[in-house]
Design a protein around this motif. Structure first.
Motif, PDB file in Angstrom:
ATOM      1  N   ASN A 116       0.807  -1.215   0.000  1.00 35.63           N
ATOM      2  CA  ASN A 116       0.000   0.000   0.000  1.00 35.63           C
ATOM      3  C   ASN A 116       0.847   1.276   0.000  1.00 35.63           C
ATOM      4  O   ASN A 116       0.454   2.284  -0.581  1.00 35.63           O
ATOM      5  N   ALA A 117       1.997   1.235   0.652  1.00 33.62           N
ATOM      6  CA  ALA A 117       2.854   2.411   0.710  1.00 33.62           C
ATOM      7  C   ALA A 117       3.374   2.803  -0.665  1.00 33.62           C
ATOM      8  O   ALA A 117       3.658   3.971  -0.922  1.00 33.62           O
ATOM      9  N   LYS A 118       3.507   1.830  -1.545  1.00 30.59           N
ATOM     10  CA  LYS A 118       4.017   2.078  -2.888  1.00 30.59           C
ATOM     11  C   LYS A 118       2.932   2.050  -3.952  1.00 30.59           C
ATOM     12  O   LYS A 118       3.240   2.191  -5.146  1.00 30.59           O
ATOM     13  N   ASN A 119       1.672   1.860  -3.547  1.00 35.96           N
ATOM     14  CA  ASN A 119       0.573   1.712  -4.503  1.00 35.96           C
ATOM     15  C   ASN A 119       0.915   0.662  -5.557  1.00 35.96           C
ATOM     16  O   ASN A 119       0.739   0.875  -6.758  1.00 35.96           O
ATOM     17  N   ALA A 120       1.400  -0.471  -5.077  1.00 32.66           N
ATOM     18  CA  ALA A 120       1.897  -1.492  -5.989  1.00 32.66           C
ATOM     19  C   ALA A 120       1.307  -2.858  -5.673  1.00 32.66           C
ATOM     20  O   ALA A 120       0.914  -3.149  -4.532  1.00 32.66           O
ATOM     21  N   THR A 121       1.256  -3.682  -6.692  1.00 35.74           N
ATOM     22  CA  THR A 121       0.883  -5.075  -6.535  1.00 35.74           C
ATOM     23  C   THR A 121       1.920  -5.933  -7.244  1.00 35.74           C
ATOM     24  O   THR A 121       2.538  -5.500  -8.222  1.00 35.74           O
ATOM     25  N   TYR A 122       2.093  -7.134  -6.738  1.00 32.24           N
ATOM     26  CA  TYR A 122       3.089  -8.045  -7.278  1.00 32.24           C
ATOM     27  C   TYR A 122       2.446  -9.403  -7.517  1.00 32.24           C
ATOM     28  O   TYR A 122       1.542  -9.819  -6.790  1.00 32.24           O
ATOM     29  N   LEU A 123       2.928 -10.087  -8.524  1.00 28.23           N
ATOM     30  CA  LEU A 123       2.479 -11.437  -8.818  1.00 28.23           C
ATOM     31  C   LEU A 123       3.694 -12.338  -8.875  1.00 28.23           C
ATOM     32  O   LEU A 123       4.488 -12.260  -9.815  1.00 28.23           O
ATOM     33  N   GLN A 124       3.842 -13.172  -7.857  1.00 27.62           N
ATOM     34  CA  GLN A 124       4.921 -14.145  -7.821  1.00 27.62           C
ATOM     35  C   GLN A 124       4.446 -15.410  -8.510  1.00 27.62           C
ATOM     36  O   GLN A 124       3.461 -16.020  -8.090  1.00 27.62           O
ATOM     37  N   MET A 125       5.132 -15.802  -9.564  1.00 28.37           N
ATOM     38  CA  MET A 125       4.747 -16.953 -10.361  1.00 28.37           C
ATOM     39  C   MET A 125       5.812 -18.028 -10.237  1.00 28.37           C
ATOM     40  O   MET A 125       6.958 -17.826 -10.649  1.00 28.37           O
TER      41      MET A 125
END
Length: 122
Positions: free
Chosen positions: A73-82
């Motif tokens: 939330n602090a970076k307004n980011a989402t990640y997808l670990q595949m």
């Protein structure tokens, strides 16, 4: 005006791993839902993973147990670990973010990233 920038796609052999990143910027007051979709040639766009503001997650049947979505939330980011990638995972992956622009708004914008290519070889 909410813009998304994706990164992390590339070439990987079957069984390997990749981590996709998506950063949102602009006049964001709140982010409700963050998600990843993918589309392979000749196929419909499908939901890969979704994470809500309460950190609830949903996964597509074909990736459940192999992929993990997370949020910063602090970076307004989402990640997808595949992990444990398969040739069937080859597709263009799109980040999707929805939220509010002003106080009290839950869903006022829906933004899509430019897409990042993931290719899994056998």
């Amino acid at each position: 005006q909410v813009q998304l920038v994706e990164s992390g796609g590339g070439l990987v052999q079957a069984g390997g791993s990749l981590r996709l990143s998506c950063a949102a910027s602009g006049s964001i007051f709140s982010i409700n839902t963050m998600a990843w979709y993918r589309q392979a040639p000749g196929k419909q766009r499908e939901l890969v993973a979704r994470i809500t503001s309460s950190s609830s997650t949903n996964y597509g049947d074909s990736v459940r147990g192999r992929f993990t979505i997370s949020r910063d939330n602090a970076k307004n980011a989402t990640y997808l670990q595949m992990n444990s990638l398969k040739p069937e995972d080859t597709a263009v992956y799109y980040c999707n973010v929805a939220g509010g622009l002003r106080p009290g708004e839950r869903i006022a914008y829906v933004s899509w990233g430019q897409g990042t290519q993931v290719t899994v070889s056998s």
